[in-house]
Motif scaffolding. Structure first.
Motif, PDB file in Angstrom:
ATOM      1  N   ARG A 188      20.276 -62.199  85.696  1.00  0.00           N
ATOM      2  CA  ARG A 188      20.334 -61.402  86.917  1.00  0.00           C
ATOM      3  C   ARG A 188      21.880 -60.803  87.128  1.00  0.00           C
ATOM      4  NH1 ARG A 188      18.567 -58.326  90.373  1.00  0.00           N
ATOM      5  NH2 ARG A 188      19.025 -58.582  92.729  1.00  0.00           N
ATOM      6  N   TYR A 189      22.837 -61.560  86.693  1.00  0.00           N
ATOM      7  CA  TYR A 189      24.166 -60.990  86.646  1.00  0.00           C
ATOM      8  C   TYR A 189      24.272 -59.757  85.856  1.00  0.00           C
ATOM      9  CZ  TYR A 189      29.241 -60.638  85.985  1.00  0.00           C
ATOM     10  OH  TYR A 189      30.311 -59.865  86.044  1.00  0.00           O
ATOM     11  N   SER A 190      23.620 -59.916  84.633  1.00  0.00           N
ATOM     12  CA  SER A 190      23.854 -58.647  83.779  1.00  0.00           C
ATOM     13  C   SER A 190      23.310 -57.514  84.167  1.00  0.00           C
ATOM     14  CB  SER A 190      23.254 -59.121  82.255  1.00  0.00           C
ATOM     15  OG  SER A 190      23.816 -60.103  81.705  1.00  0.00           O
ATOM     16  N   LYS A 191      21.910 -57.855  84.850  1.00  0.00           N
ATOM     17  CA  LYS A 191      21.381 -56.639  85.294  1.00  0.00           C
ATOM     18  C   LYS A 191      22.054 -55.736  86.716  1.00  0.00           C
ATOM     19  CE  LYS A 191      16.571 -55.114  87.064  1.00  0.00           C
ATOM     20  NZ  LYS A 191      17.145 -54.536  88.484  1.00  0.00           N
ATOM     21  N   VAL A 192      22.617 -56.703  87.543  1.00  0.00           N
ATOM     22  CA  VAL A 192      23.441 -56.252  88.828  1.00  0.00           C
ATOM     23  C   VAL A 192      24.408 -55.650  88.447  1.00  0.00           C
ATOM     24  CG1 VAL A 192      24.164 -56.876  91.052  1.00  0.00           C
ATOM     25  CG2 VAL A 192      22.087 -57.766  90.495  1.00  0.00           C
ATOM     26  N   TYR A 193      25.146 -56.157  87.451  1.00  0.00           N
ATOM     27  CA  TYR A 193      26.465 -55.657  86.984  1.00  0.00           C
ATOM     28  C   TYR A 193      26.362 -54.234  86.544  1.00  0.00           C
ATOM     29  CZ  TYR A 193      30.936 -54.895  84.208  1.00  0.00           C
ATOM     30  OH  TYR A 193      32.092 -54.472  84.007  1.00  0.00           O
ATOM     31  N   GLN A 194      25.478 -54.123  85.537  1.00  0.00           N
ATOM     32  CA  GLN A 194      25.247 -52.762  84.933  1.00  0.00           C
ATOM     33  C   GLN A 194      24.770 -51.569  86.191  1.00  0.00           C
ATOM     34  OE1 GLN A 194      25.790 -51.714  81.825  1.00  0.00           O
ATOM     35  NE2 GLN A 194      25.471 -49.665  82.661  1.00  0.00           N
TER      36      GLN A 194
END
Length: 616
Positions: free
Chosen positions: A164-170
């Motif tokens: 979830r972090y990877s998606k939201v960060y991008q």
């Protein structure tokens, strides 16, 4: 689940013995042409590889693989998995690679092997090119294997979903990357924008998971104490979380955010007047002198208030934090101190490591309490006692003007403190000595000194010119091995040999300076290192080593662009050449080649260049 992993291995392992002897030999670590031996006891791990995203590549589907660890043969084999039409996981025969540890003739070797290199497919996301495995990965494995240093921090992003972090960060990075182009501050926009985007991403995921745990939909409110440039407040507010930021000094960039971002200029002095009873989270992002107070302010604001703190500079409740032991690094000891503060305030404190471009990336989070709401009065008494107990610790005050050596805490009620000089000092006198003025109404601890509204310049630029020249001459003399430097102008001319001096570490240089000089340098940010780097004409500081700069090598480096060359041509000969004046061999360059003036007659008036700011 372990049952799925067992089922997968039971389907795969018989096929090795029946029809894939080459794969079995590779898995067992056998050499080419040798008889495959049955592997010993194996450790199996089923893991998910989450691809790193970029603006040029959308978020790829995570890959799954089985990691086979054969302890006896010293091998770790990575088997990629693919899902068939029925949803079953099967082992692929391509992109299989192995890390092997071997021992021969008294030496250890690490190897990276690929099974069937002709089948290897590089997707640029999960599976790199074979050259990367043999070059980058092998070098890193070797370095990690010989390092004796053990990390003192938790695993990165251990409290939130990495997927979830990877998606939201991008998503946030793309959304707020335009801030880099319009950044009006003197700080590096790339670092500060993307670091705050990463911190905001972490908080958004943390709060999203908290709402799911509590079964609520309303987004959490917050207050960011010592908000600085306010970008974190801007991102969190733009993503729907009501909140505000407070800092002692207004920044230029505040005007760019718009009315939805609430930023206030004001001083926070921990007291009964600086509580936030209606706020869900108190944030301390590099909050300097307020860092240890963040858990206290959150605890006393309300029972439901939580905190997030990202410690950076080492501050105690009053003044600088002083180390108490040498078994830990200063950073680890300070994190443990903030953890102690959180526990003493009644929080269940968790630690995590953020994915940000900083060495200070550990955060502490207080989401719940260790006591029931009915015990709030008793718990607040414990907090008060803890705060008073911290007054007995040695502390250095802002600017290091006064350093009080405390011998013992004289009374349990916090009335007096006994100093080495034998003088007793009540808290009000101590506060006056600290420069904090009279105690604020309802102040929790006398002597707290908030940051000055006008930030002092501490980059060695305001040091007296005579002092800087003295240090430069002393350091140059050390590097030249004690060969006497000229105090008058040297003769200009062609040199067959030129003494470039040796190399010394910053620590070795510091040991040769007198205590008074070191004390004056320590008051500046960066100290000796900053001063030597500012003297770019004379010194070169690289990897902690100090060298005398050789301008013959500087001229041989890659030539600058036409625009920079035309601007630099206007800046030459505006200062006297230090080497021409002071070096025992004079300047290594002729007057025609040297960018600095060989004598007053060559000096040119400096020109003022306006900064070229990129249009938004």
């Amino acid at each position: 689940p372990a049952a799925d992993l067992d089922s997968l291995w039971q389907r795969f392992s018989p096929s090795l013995a029946d029809g894939h002897p080459a794969m079995l030999a590779f898995l067992a670590g056998s050499g080419a042409g040798s008889q495959p031996e049955a592997p010993g006891e194996l450790e199996l791990v089923l893991r998910t590889v989450i691809p790193k995203t970029s603006p040029h590549r959308p978020l790829a589907v995570p890959k799954r693989e089985v990691v086979v660890h054969d302890v006896l043969s010293g091998t770790v084999t990575f088997l990629p998995l693919e899902e068939d039409d029925r949803g079953n996981l099967e082992v692929k025969k391509s992109n299989v690679y192995q890390i092997q540890l071997s021992h021969s003739d008294g030496e250890w070797f690490i190897s990276v092997l690929i099974f069937c290199p002709e089948r290897w497919y590089s997707d640029g996301v999960v599976y790199p090119k074979p050259t990367w495995l043999g070059g980058e990965l092998l070098a890193r494995l070797t370095r990690w294997a010989v390092e004796s240093r053990k990390s003192e921090l938790k695993s990165t992003l251990s409290l939130v979903s990495v997927m979830r972090y990877s998606k939201v960060y991008q998503e946030l990075k793309e959304k707020y990357r335009s801030m880099v182009k319009v950044w009006p501050e003197v700080t590096d926009p790339e670092k500060f924008v993307y670091e705050d985007v990463a911190i905001a991403t972490y908080l958004l995921i943390l709060w999203e998971e908290e709402r799911a745990e509590r079964g609520v939909t309303a987004k959490q409110s917050f207050v960011d104490l010592g908000c600085g440039n306010g970008l974190l407040v801007h991102i969190l507010s733009s993503e729907g979380h009501p909140g505000r930021g407070i800092d002692v000094r207004r920044r230029k960039i505040w005007d760019l955010y718009g009315p939805q971002t609430q930023l206030e200029e004001g001083v926070i002095t921990p007291s009964d007047e600086t509580l936030f009873p209606g706020v869900d989270w108190v944030i301390g992002n590099h909050s300097d002198e307020l860092t240890p107070w963040i858990p206290v302010i959150a605890a006393r604001s309300s029972y439901d208030c939580r905190f997030f703190v990202l410690p950076c500079c080492f501050f105690d409740f009053v003044g600088r934090y002083r180390r108490r032991q040498s078994r830990k690094t200063q950073y680890r000891e300070y994190l443990d101190f903030i953890l102690e503060v959180g526990l003493s305030c009644g929080f269940c404190v968790q630690e995590d490591c953020l994915r940000i471009p900083s060495t200070k990336r550990a955060c502490l989070i207080g989401k719940s309490r260790t006591y029931l709401p009915t015990a709030e009065a008793w718990m607040d008494e414990q907090r008060t006692q803890y705060l008073h107990s911290r007054r007995g610790h040695p502390q250095s005050l802002p600017g290091e003007e006064h350093v009080l050596s405390v011998s013992r805490f004289a009374s349990s009620d916090g009335g007096h403190r006994t100093f080495d000089a034998g003088t007793e000092c009540v808290p009000e006198i101590l506060a006056a000595e600290c420069g904090a003025g009279p105690p604020t109404k309802g102040s929790w601890l006398p002597g707290f000194h908030p940051r000055e509204k006008a930030e002092p310049v501490r980059n060695c630029a305001t040091l007296p010119r005579d002092f800087i020249d003295q240090v430069v001459l002393q350091v140059a003399n050390l590097l030249l091995g004690g060969k006497k430097l000229n105090t008058e102008r040297s003769q200009d001319g062609s040199l067959q040999t030129w003494n470039g001096g040796g190399s010394l570490s910053l620590a070795e240089v510091a040991r040769e300076l007198d205590p008074e000089t070191l004390w004056q340098l320590k008051r500046e940010c960066g100290g000796l290192k900053t001063l030597l780097r500012n003297c770019h004409q004379v010194f070169e500081v690289h990897n902690g080593q100090v060298h005398i700069r050789d301008w013959r090598q500087e001229l041989q480096k890659e030539k600058p662009s036409e625009a920079k060359r035309s601007q630099s041509s206007e800046a030459v000969k505006t200062r006297i050449c230090w080497f021409f004046t002071h070096h025992p061999d004079g300047c290594a360059l002729s007057a025609a080649c040297c960018p600095f003036a060989h004598g007053p007659e060559e000096l040119r008036p400096p020109r003022m260049f306006k900064k070229q700011r990129q249009a938004p």
